[in-house]
Design a protein around this motif. Structure first.
Motif, PDB file in Angstrom:
ATOM      1  N   VAL A 102      -9.424   8.541  -1.775  1.00 50.26           N
ATOM      2  CA  VAL A 102      -8.512   7.511  -2.286  1.00 50.26           C
ATOM      3  C   VAL A 102      -9.253   6.171  -2.303  1.00 50.26           C
ATOM      4  O   VAL A 102      -9.916   5.803  -1.333  1.00 50.26           O
ATOM      5  CB  VAL A 102      -7.245   7.384  -1.413  1.00 50.26           C
ATOM      6  N   LYS A 103      -9.120   5.466  -3.421  1.00 52.55           N
ATOM      7  CA  LYS A 103      -9.740   4.143  -3.586  1.00 52.55           C
ATOM      8  C   LYS A 103      -8.704   3.208  -4.201  1.00 52.55           C
ATOM      9  O   LYS A 103      -7.664   3.652  -4.684  1.00 52.55           O
ATOM     10  CB  LYS A 103     -10.932   4.229  -4.570  1.00 52.55           C
ATOM     11  N   GLY A 104      -9.056   1.938  -4.225  1.00 48.56           N
ATOM     12  CA  GLY A 104      -8.141   0.958  -4.815  1.00 48.56           C
ATOM     13  C   GLY A 104      -7.790   1.279  -6.256  1.00 48.56           C
ATOM     14  O   GLY A 104      -6.676   1.029  -6.701  1.00 48.56           O
ATOM     15  N   ASP A 105      -8.740   1.873  -6.974  1.00 47.92           N
ATOM     16  CA  ASP A 105      -8.469   2.080  -8.394  1.00 47.92           C
ATOM     17  C   ASP A 105      -7.849   3.443  -8.727  1.00 47.92           C
ATOM     18  O   ASP A 105      -7.567   3.719  -9.880  1.00 47.92           O
ATOM     19  CB  ASP A 105      -9.739   1.834  -9.228  1.00 47.92           C
ATOM     20  N   ASN A 106      -7.648   4.311  -7.745  1.00 45.65           N
ATOM     21  CA  ASN A 106      -6.942   5.566  -8.070  1.00 45.65           C
ATOM     22  C   ASN A 106      -5.663   5.736  -7.248  1.00 45.65           C
ATOM     23  O   ASN A 106      -4.954   6.729  -7.394  1.00 45.65           O
ATOM     24  CB  ASN A 106      -7.854   6.799  -7.904  1.00 45.65           C
ATOM     25  N   ALA A 107      -5.365   4.757  -6.381  1.00 43.45           N
ATOM     26  CA  ALA A 107      -4.235   4.930  -5.458  1.00 43.45           C
ATOM     27  C   ALA A 107      -2.883   4.897  -6.166  1.00 43.45           C
ATOM     28  O   ALA A 107      -1.972   5.663  -5.824  1.00 43.45           O
ATOM     29  CB  ALA A 107      -4.283   3.852  -4.379  1.00 43.45           C
ATOM     30  N   ALA A 108      -2.743   4.016  -7.158  1.00 43.66           N
ATOM     31  CA  ALA A 108      -1.412   3.821  -7.750  1.00 43.66           C
ATOM     32  C   ALA A 108      -0.859   5.119  -8.335  1.00 43.66           C
ATOM     33  O   ALA A 108       0.307   5.466  -8.106  1.00 43.66           O
ATOM     34  CB  ALA A 108      -1.463   2.728  -8.811  1.00 43.66           C
ATOM     35  N   GLY A 109      -1.708   5.853  -9.068  1.00 42.38           N
ATOM     36  CA  GLY A 109      -1.237   7.095  -9.700  1.00 42.38           C
ATOM     37  C   GLY A 109      -0.771   8.110  -8.679  1.00 42.38           C
ATOM     38  O   GLY A 109       0.205   8.835  -8.903  1.00 42.38           O
ATOM     39  N   LEU A 110      -1.461   8.155  -7.548  1.00 38.02           N
ATOM     40  CA  LEU A 110      -1.073   9.090  -6.482  1.00 38.02           C
ATOM     41  C   LEU A 110       0.223   8.635  -5.820  1.00 38.02           C
ATOM     42  O   LEU A 110       1.151   9.421  -5.615  1.00 38.02           O
ATOM     43  CB  LEU A 110      -2.187   9.174  -5.436  1.00 38.02           C
ATOM     44  N   ILE A 116       4.599  11.865  -2.449  1.00 45.87           N
ATOM     45  CA  ILE A 116       3.421  11.261  -1.799  1.00 45.87           C
ATOM     46  C   ILE A 116       3.862   9.940  -1.169  1.00 45.87           C
ATOM     47  O   ILE A 116       4.262   9.011  -1.866  1.00 45.87           O
ATOM     48  CB  ILE A 116       2.267  11.068  -2.793  1.00 45.87           C
ATOM     49  N   ASP A 117       3.805   9.907   0.149  1.00 45.17           N
ATOM     50  CA  ASP A 117       4.392   8.784   0.891  1.00 45.17           C
ATOM     51  C   ASP A 117       3.331   7.895   1.532  1.00 45.17           C
ATOM     52  O   ASP A 117       3.593   7.232   2.538  1.00 45.17           O
ATOM     53  CB  ASP A 117       5.303   9.321   2.004  1.00 45.17           C
ATOM     54  N   GLY A 118       2.136   7.909   0.975  1.00 45.91           N
ATOM     55  CA  GLY A 118       1.096   7.066   1.546  1.00 45.91           C
ATOM     56  C   GLY A 118      -0.237   7.753   1.418  1.00 45.91           C
ATOM     57  O   GLY A 118      -0.365   8.798   0.780  1.00 45.91           O
ATOM     58  N   ALA A 119      -1.243   7.162   2.050  1.00 44.77           N
ATOM     59  CA  ALA A 119      -2.598   7.689   1.932  1.00 44.77           C
ATOM     60  C   ALA A 119      -3.305   7.592   3.270  1.00 44.77           C
ATOM     61  O   ALA A 119      -3.059   6.672   4.050  1.00 44.77           O
ATOM     62  CB  ALA A 119      -3.378   6.903   0.872  1.00 44.77           C
ATOM     63  N   LEU A 120      -4.168   8.566   3.515  1.00 46.57           N
ATOM     64  CA  LEU A 120      -5.097   8.491   4.647  1.00 46.57           C
ATOM     65  C   LEU A 120      -6.476   8.288   4.013  1.00 46.57           C
ATOM     66  O   LEU A 120      -6.944   9.144   3.248  1.00 46.57           O
ATOM     67  CB  LEU A 120      -5.031   9.758   5.494  1.00 46.57           C
ATOM     68  N   VAL A 121      -7.075   7.161   4.324  1.00 45.30           N
ATOM     69  CA  VAL A 121      -8.236   6.679   3.586  1.00 45.30           C
ATOM     70  C   VAL A 121      -9.453   6.663   4.499  1.00 45.30           C
ATOM     71  O   VAL A 121      -9.389   6.096   5.597  1.00 45.30           O
ATOM     72  CB  VAL A 121      -7.965   5.246   3.078  1.00 45.30           C
ATOM     73  N   GLY A 122     -10.543   7.277   4.066  1.00 43.81           N
ATOM     74  CA  GLY A 122     -11.771   7.236   4.843  1.00 43.81           C
ATOM     75  C   GLY A 122     -12.680   6.126   4.347  1.00 43.81           C
ATOM     76  O   GLY A 122     -12.527   4.957   4.699  1.00 43.81           O
ATOM     77  N   GLY A 123     -13.617   6.487   3.473  1.00 44.95           N
ATOM     78  CA  GLY A 123     -14.650   5.554   3.020  1.00 44.95           C
ATOM     79  C   GLY A 123     -14.113   4.190   2.596  1.00 44.95           C
ATOM     80  O   GLY A 123     -14.639   3.148   3.013  1.00 44.95           O
ATOM     81  N   ALA A 124     -13.074   4.184   1.779  1.00 42.47           N
ATOM     82  CA  ALA A 124     -12.578   2.905   1.244  1.00 42.47           C
ATOM     83  C   ALA A 124     -11.915   2.046   2.314  1.00 42.47           C
ATOM     84  O   ALA A 124     -11.719   0.849   2.112  1.00 42.47           O
ATOM     85  CB  ALA A 124     -11.612   3.158   0.089  1.00 42.47           C
ATOM     86  N   ALA A 155     -12.396  -4.019   3.499  1.00 46.03           N
ATOM     87  CA  ALA A 155     -11.043  -4.566   3.704  1.00 46.03           C
ATOM     88  C   ALA A 155     -10.331  -4.818   2.390  1.00 46.03           C
ATOM     89  O   ALA A 155      -9.119  -4.577   2.279  1.00 46.03           O
ATOM     90  CB  ALA A 155     -11.118  -5.853   4.516  1.00 46.03           C
ATOM     91  N   GLU A 156     -11.053  -5.276   1.380  1.00 47.61           N
ATOM     92  CA  GLU A 156     -10.368  -5.589   0.120  1.00 47.61           C
ATOM     93  C   GLU A 156      -9.946  -4.311  -0.595  1.00 47.61           C
ATOM     94  O   GLU A 156      -8.846  -4.231  -1.129  1.00 47.61           O
ATOM     95  CB  GLU A 156     -11.255  -6.467  -0.771  1.00 47.61           C
ATOM     96  N   ASP A 157     -10.802  -3.283  -0.579  1.00 51.36           N
ATOM     97  CA  ASP A 157     -10.421  -2.025  -1.230  1.00 51.36           C
ATOM     98  C   ASP A 157      -9.229  -1.402  -0.491  1.00 51.36           C
ATOM     99  O   ASP A 157      -8.288  -0.893  -1.109  1.00 51.36           O
ATOM    100  CB  ASP A 157     -11.614  -1.057  -1.251  1.00 51.36           C
ATOM    101  N   PHE A 158      -9.278  -1.470   0.835  1.00 47.71           N
ATOM    102  CA  PHE A 158      -8.178  -0.914   1.628  1.00 47.71           C
ATOM    103  C   PHE A 158      -6.874  -1.674   1.351  1.00 47.71           C
ATOM    104  O   PHE A 158      -5.817  -1.074   1.169  1.00 47.71           O
ATOM    105  CB  PHE A 158      -8.535  -0.973   3.116  1.00 47.71           C
ATOM    106  N   ALA A 159      -6.978  -2.989   1.279  1.00 46.65           N
ATOM    107  CA  ALA A 159      -5.779  -3.791   0.997  1.00 46.65           C
ATOM    108  C   ALA A 159      -5.238  -3.473  -0.393  1.00 46.65           C
ATOM    109  O   ALA A 159      -4.015  -3.439  -0.601  1.00 46.65           O
ATOM    110  CB  ALA A 159      -6.101  -5.275   1.124  1.00 46.65           C
ATOM    111  N   ALA A 160      -6.151  -3.214  -1.339  1.00 47.92           N
ATOM    112  CA  ALA A 160      -5.700  -2.864  -2.696  1.00 47.92           C
ATOM    113  C   ALA A 160      -4.902  -1.559  -2.666  1.00 47.92           C
ATOM    114  O   ALA A 160      -3.898  -1.414  -3.369  1.00 47.92           O
ATOM    115  CB  ALA A 160      -6.897  -2.730  -3.630  1.00 47.92           C
ATOM    116  N   ILE A 161      -5.323  -0.613  -1.828  1.00 52.87           N
ATOM    117  CA  ILE A 161      -4.573   0.646  -1.698  1.00 52.87           C
ATOM    118  C   ILE A 161      -3.196   0.355  -1.091  1.00 52.87           C
ATOM    119  O   ILE A 161      -2.182   0.893  -1.538  1.00 52.87           O
ATOM    120  CB  ILE A 161      -5.365   1.651  -0.832  1.00 52.87           C
TER     121      ILE A 161
END
Ligand code: PGA
Length: 263
Positions: A224-232, A238-246, A250-256
Protein backbone atom coordinates in the motif's frame (compact mmCIF):
# COMPACT_ATOMS: atom_id res chain seq x y z
CA UNK A 1 -19.05 6.73 0.58
CA UNK A 2 -21.73 4.87 2.51
CA UNK A 3 -20.62 1.35 3.27
CA UNK A 4 -23.12 -1.31 4.05
CA UNK A 5 -23.28 -4.84 5.25
CA UNK A 6 -26.61 -6.55 5.34
CA UNK A 7 -28.27 -3.22 4.64
CA UNK A 8 -26.99 -1.36 7.71
CA UNK A 9 -24.60 1.62 7.57
CA UNK A 10 -20.95 0.78 8.16
CA UNK A 11 -20.00 1.88 11.68
CA UNK A 12 -16.34 0.90 11.35
CA UNK A 13 -13.69 3.58 11.87
CA UNK A 14 -10.85 3.06 9.38
CA UNK A 15 -7.54 2.10 10.99
CA UNK A 16 -4.14 2.64 9.38
CA UNK A 17 -1.11 0.86 10.84
CA UNK A 18 2.55 1.57 10.10
CA UNK A 19 4.67 -1.56 10.52
CA UNK A 20 8.23 -0.28 10.74
CA UNK A 21 9.63 -3.85 10.78
CA UNK A 22 13.40 -3.91 11.47
CA UNK A 23 13.96 -0.33 10.37
CA UNK A 24 14.90 2.93 12.11
CA UNK A 25 17.11 3.56 15.15
CA UNK A 26 16.59 5.73 18.19
CA UNK A 27 17.07 9.03 16.39
CA UNK A 28 15.19 8.19 13.19
CA UNK A 29 12.32 6.46 15.02
CA UNK A 30 11.74 9.51 17.23
CA UNK A 31 11.89 11.78 14.19
CA UNK A 32 9.46 9.61 12.24
CA UNK A 33 7.07 9.43 15.20
CA UNK A 34 7.03 13.21 15.51
CA UNK A 35 6.43 13.64 11.79
CA UNK A 36 3.58 11.12 11.79
CA UNK A 37 2.02 12.88 14.76
CA UNK A 38 2.31 16.28 13.09
CA UNK A 39 0.94 15.11 9.76
CA UNK A 40 -1.94 12.92 10.97
CA UNK A 41 -2.90 14.57 14.26
CA UNK A 42 -5.69 16.62 12.70
CA UNK A 43 -7.38 13.62 11.05
CA UNK A 44 -10.45 12.90 13.10
CA UNK A 45 -12.14 10.00 11.34
CA UNK A 46 -9.26 7.57 11.13
CA UNK A 47 -7.31 5.68 13.78
CA UNK A 48 -3.51 5.64 13.37
CA UNK A 49 -1.09 3.16 14.97
CA UNK A 50 2.66 2.77 14.50
CA UNK A 51 4.55 -0.46 15.21
CA UNK A 52 8.24 0.30 15.95
CA UNK A 53 10.86 -2.36 16.77
CA UNK A 54 10.94 -3.47 20.43
CA UNK A 55 13.81 -1.25 21.72
CA UNK A 56 12.17 1.84 20.24
CA UNK A 57 8.67 1.28 21.67
CA UNK A 58 9.22 3.31 24.79
CA UNK A 59 10.85 6.39 23.24
CA UNK A 60 8.26 6.39 20.45
CA UNK A 61 5.41 6.01 22.96
CA UNK A 62 6.84 8.97 24.88
CA UNK A 63 6.92 11.06 21.70
CA UNK A 64 3.33 10.15 20.94
CA UNK A 65 1.99 10.59 24.45
CA UNK A 66 -1.22 12.64 24.39
CA UNK A 67 -1.39 12.45 20.63
CA UNK A 68 -3.95 10.62 18.50
CA UNK A 69 -1.31 8.18 17.22
CA UNK A 70 -1.18 4.91 19.15
CA UNK A 71 1.79 2.56 19.50
CA UNK A 72 1.96 -1.18 19.00
CA UNK A 73 4.54 -3.97 19.07
CA UNK A 74 5.32 -6.28 16.17
CA UNK A 75 5.12 -9.53 18.14
CA UNK A 76 5.03 -10.97 21.65
CA UNK A 77 6.02 -14.19 23.39
CA UNK A 78 3.13 -16.05 25.00
CA UNK A 79 4.89 -16.84 28.28
CA UNK A 80 4.57 -14.26 31.08
CA UNK A 81 8.28 -14.45 31.94
CA UNK A 82 11.12 -16.94 32.17
CA UNK A 83 14.18 -18.34 30.47
CA UNK A 84 13.32 -17.33 26.90
CA UNK A 85 16.40 -15.47 25.76
CA UNK A 86 15.54 -12.62 23.35
CA UNK A 87 11.76 -12.90 23.84
CA UNK A 88 9.39 -10.14 24.97
CA UNK A 89 6.25 -10.69 27.05
CA UNK A 90 2.88 -8.96 26.93
CA UNK A 91 3.38 -7.22 30.27
CA UNK A 92 6.73 -5.84 29.09
CA UNK A 93 4.92 -4.34 26.11
CA UNK A 94 2.15 -2.72 28.11
CA UNK A 95 4.68 -1.40 30.63
CA UNK A 96 6.47 0.60 27.93
CA UNK A 97 3.29 2.06 26.44
CA UNK A 98 2.28 -0.40 23.73
CA UNK A 99 -1.49 -0.59 23.25
CA UNK A 100 -1.55 -2.78 20.17
CA UNK A 101 0.35 -5.85 18.95
CA UNK A 102 0.71 -7.58 15.59
CA UNK A 103 0.09 -11.31 15.77
CA UNK A 104 0.84 -13.77 12.97
CA UNK A 105 2.54 -11.41 10.54
CA UNK A 106 3.64 -13.43 7.52
CA UNK A 107 7.29 -12.64 8.25
CA UNK A 108 6.84 -14.15 11.71
CA UNK A 109 5.15 -17.18 10.13
CA UNK A 110 7.64 -17.62 7.28
CA UNK A 111 10.97 -16.41 8.69
CA UNK A 112 10.56 -17.35 12.36
CA UNK A 113 8.31 -20.38 12.01
CA UNK A 114 5.22 -19.19 13.93
CA UNK A 115 2.60 -21.80 13.08
CA UNK A 116 -1.18 -21.45 13.39
CA UNK A 117 -1.16 -22.89 16.92
CA UNK A 118 1.54 -20.46 18.10
CA UNK A 119 -0.37 -17.57 16.56
CA UNK A 120 -3.54 -18.67 18.38
CA UNK A 121 -1.71 -18.75 21.69
CA UNK A 122 -0.17 -15.32 21.16
CA UNK A 123 -3.59 -13.93 20.30
CA UNK A 124 -5.13 -15.31 23.47
CA UNK A 125 -2.29 -13.98 25.62
CA UNK A 126 -2.42 -10.53 23.99
CA UNK A 127 -6.15 -10.24 24.64
CA UNK A 128 -5.75 -11.37 28.26
CA UNK A 129 -3.08 -8.70 28.76
CA UNK A 130 -5.36 -5.97 27.43
CA UNK A 131 -3.36 -5.50 24.24
CA UNK A 132 -5.41 -4.86 21.12
CA UNK A 133 -4.31 -7.45 18.56
CA UNK A 134 -4.02 -7.14 14.79
CA UNK A 135 -4.27 -10.72 13.55
CA UNK A 136 -2.50 -11.01 10.19
CA UNK A 137 -3.57 -13.66 7.71
CA UNK A 138 -2.93 -14.21 4.02
CA UNK A 139 -2.13 -16.69 1.31
CA UNK A 140 1.14 -17.23 -0.56
CA UNK A 141 1.39 -16.89 -4.33
CA UNK A 142 1.53 -20.66 -4.67
CA UNK A 143 -1.65 -21.04 -2.62
CA UNK A 144 -3.44 -18.35 -4.66
CA UNK A 145 -2.41 -19.92 -7.94
CA UNK A 146 -3.61 -23.30 -6.73
CA UNK A 147 -7.04 -21.75 -6.03
CA UNK A 148 -6.64 -22.26 -2.28
CA UNK A 149 -6.89 -18.62 -1.07
CA UNK A 150 -10.21 -18.97 0.77
CA UNK A 151 -9.24 -22.32 2.26
CA UNK A 152 -6.01 -20.83 3.68
CA UNK A 153 -7.77 -17.76 5.06
CA UNK A 154 -10.42 -19.97 6.68
CA UNK A 155 -7.81 -22.22 8.29
CA UNK A 156 -5.81 -19.30 9.66
CA UNK A 157 -8.97 -17.64 11.02
CA UNK A 158 -10.40 -20.80 12.52
CA UNK A 159 -7.22 -21.86 14.31
CA UNK A 160 -6.68 -18.40 15.77
CA UNK A 161 -10.27 -17.60 16.74
CA UNK A 162 -11.93 -20.89 17.58
CA UNK A 163 -11.32 -20.81 21.33
CA UNK A 164 -12.38 -17.18 21.69
CA UNK A 165 -15.89 -15.75 22.00
CA UNK A 166 -17.10 -12.67 20.14
CA UNK A 167 -17.07 -10.50 23.30
CA UNK A 168 -13.46 -11.54 24.04
CA UNK A 169 -12.58 -10.48 20.50
CA UNK A 170 -14.13 -7.01 20.72
CA UNK A 171 -10.79 -5.21 20.28
CA UNK A 172 -9.54 -7.47 17.47
CA UNK A 173 -8.54 -6.08 14.09
CA UNK A 174 -7.90 -8.46 11.19
CA UNK A 175 -5.27 -7.76 8.54
CA UNK A 176 -5.58 -9.52 5.21
CA UNK A 177 -2.06 -9.52 3.81
CA UNK A 178 -1.51 -11.64 0.71
CA UNK A 179 2.08 -12.80 1.09
CA UNK A 180 2.77 -12.20 -2.61
CA UNK A 181 1.89 -8.51 -2.16
CA UNK A 182 4.10 -7.81 0.85
CA UNK A 183 7.20 -5.79 0.05
CA UNK A 184 6.95 -6.71 -3.63
CA UNK A 185 5.31 -3.60 -5.06
CA UNK A 186 2.67 -5.99 -6.41
CA UNK A 187 -0.43 -4.62 -4.69
CA UNK A 188 -3.69 -6.57 -4.87
CA UNK A 189 -6.26 -4.90 -7.07
CA UNK A 190 -9.16 -3.31 -5.17
CA UNK A 191 -11.40 -6.05 -6.59
CA UNK A 192 -9.06 -8.86 -5.47
CA UNK A 193 -8.75 -7.39 -1.99
CA UNK A 194 -12.50 -6.75 -1.67
CA UNK A 195 -13.23 -10.34 -2.69
CA UNK A 196 -10.93 -11.69 0.04
CA UNK A 197 -12.27 -9.27 2.66
CA UNK A 198 -15.88 -10.12 1.86
CA UNK A 199 -14.99 -13.77 2.23
CA UNK A 200 -13.28 -13.13 5.59
CA UNK A 201 -16.29 -11.19 6.88
CA UNK A 202 -18.68 -13.88 5.76
CA UNK A 203 -16.51 -16.56 7.32
CA UNK A 204 -16.34 -14.90 10.74
CA UNK A 205 -20.10 -14.27 10.57
CA UNK A 206 -20.43 -18.05 10.43
CA UNK A 207 -18.06 -18.69 13.32
CA UNK A 208 -18.71 -15.69 15.59
CA UNK A 209 -22.03 -14.22 14.50
CA UNK A 210 -23.28 -11.45 12.25
CA UNK A 211 -22.88 -8.68 14.83
CA UNK A 212 -19.20 -9.49 15.29
CA UNK A 213 -18.64 -9.76 11.53
CA UNK A 214 -20.29 -6.39 10.91
CA UNK A 215 -18.17 -4.70 13.55
CA UNK A 216 -14.73 -6.24 13.05
CA UNK A 217 -12.31 -4.10 11.08
CA UNK A 218 -10.34 -5.76 8.28
CA UNK A 219 -7.21 -4.00 7.07
CA UNK A 220 -5.56 -4.72 3.75
CA UNK A 221 -1.77 -5.02 3.72
CA UNK A 222 0.74 -5.50 0.93
CA UNK A 223 2.48 -2.71 -1.03
CA UNK A 224 0.00 0.00 0.00
CA UNK A 225 1.29 3.46 -0.97
CA UNK A 226 -0.11 6.96 -1.03
CA UNK A 227 -1.00 6.63 -4.67
CA UNK A 228 -2.87 3.30 -4.54
CA UNK A 229 -4.58 3.57 -1.14
CA UNK A 230 -7.75 5.39 -2.18
CA UNK A 231 -8.96 2.66 -4.55
CA UNK A 232 -8.48 0.02 -1.87
CA UNK A 233 -9.97 2.01 0.99
CA UNK A 234 -13.14 2.77 -0.98
CA UNK A 235 -14.06 -0.91 -1.03
CA UNK A 236 -16.98 -1.74 1.26
CA UNK A 237 -15.15 -4.40 3.29
CA UNK A 238 -11.70 -2.74 3.50
CA UNK A 239 -11.48 -0.85 6.76
CA UNK A 240 -7.92 0.40 6.66
CA UNK A 241 -4.40 -0.61 5.75
CA UNK A 242 -1.38 -2.20 7.35
CA UNK A 243 1.56 -0.47 5.71
CA UNK A 244 5.18 -1.59 5.67
CA UNK A 245 7.63 0.21 3.38
CA UNK A 246 5.55 3.35 2.87
CA UNK A 247 5.12 3.82 6.63
CA UNK A 248 8.81 4.79 6.86
CA UNK A 249 8.06 7.92 4.86
CA UNK A 250 5.91 10.19 7.02
CA UNK A 251 4.39 12.04 4.08
CA UNK A 252 3.52 8.87 2.15
CA UNK A 253 2.06 7.35 5.31
CA UNK A 254 0.03 10.48 6.00
CA UNK A 255 -1.24 10.41 2.42
CA UNK A 256 -2.54 6.87 3.05
CA UNK A 257 -4.24 8.06 6.25
CA UNK A 258 -5.89 10.90 4.34
CA UNK A 259 -7.04 8.51 1.60
CA UNK A 260 -9.15 6.46 4.03
CA UNK A 261 -12.68 5.58 3.01
CA UNK A 262 -14.99 8.54 3.36
CA UNK A 263 -11.99 10.76 2.54
P1 PGA B 1 4.60 -3.59 2.64
O1 PGA B 1 4.44 -4.45 3.98
O2 PGA B 1 3.65 -2.41 2.73
O3 PGA B 1 6.04 -3.14 2.63
O4 PGA B 1 4.26 -4.47 1.49
C1 PGA B 1 3.17 -4.67 4.56
C2 PGA B 1 3.31 -5.50 5.81
O5 PGA B 1 4.18 -6.36 5.87
O6 PGA B 1 2.56 -5.32 6.79
Amino acid sequence: MARTLGGSANPRTPIIGGNWKMHTDLATACQLASEVRNRTGALRSVEVVVFPPFPLLHPVAERLRESRVAVGAQDLHPAPKGAFTSAVSASMLTSVGAQWVLVGHSERRQVFGDNDAAVAEKLRVALNAGLRPVLCIGETLQEREAGRTFEVLARQLDTALQQLTAPALASLVLADEPVWAIGTGKVATPAQAQEAHAYIRQHVAGSHGQAFASAVRIQYGGSVKGDNAAGLLQQPDIDGALVGGASLDAEDFAAICRARAGG
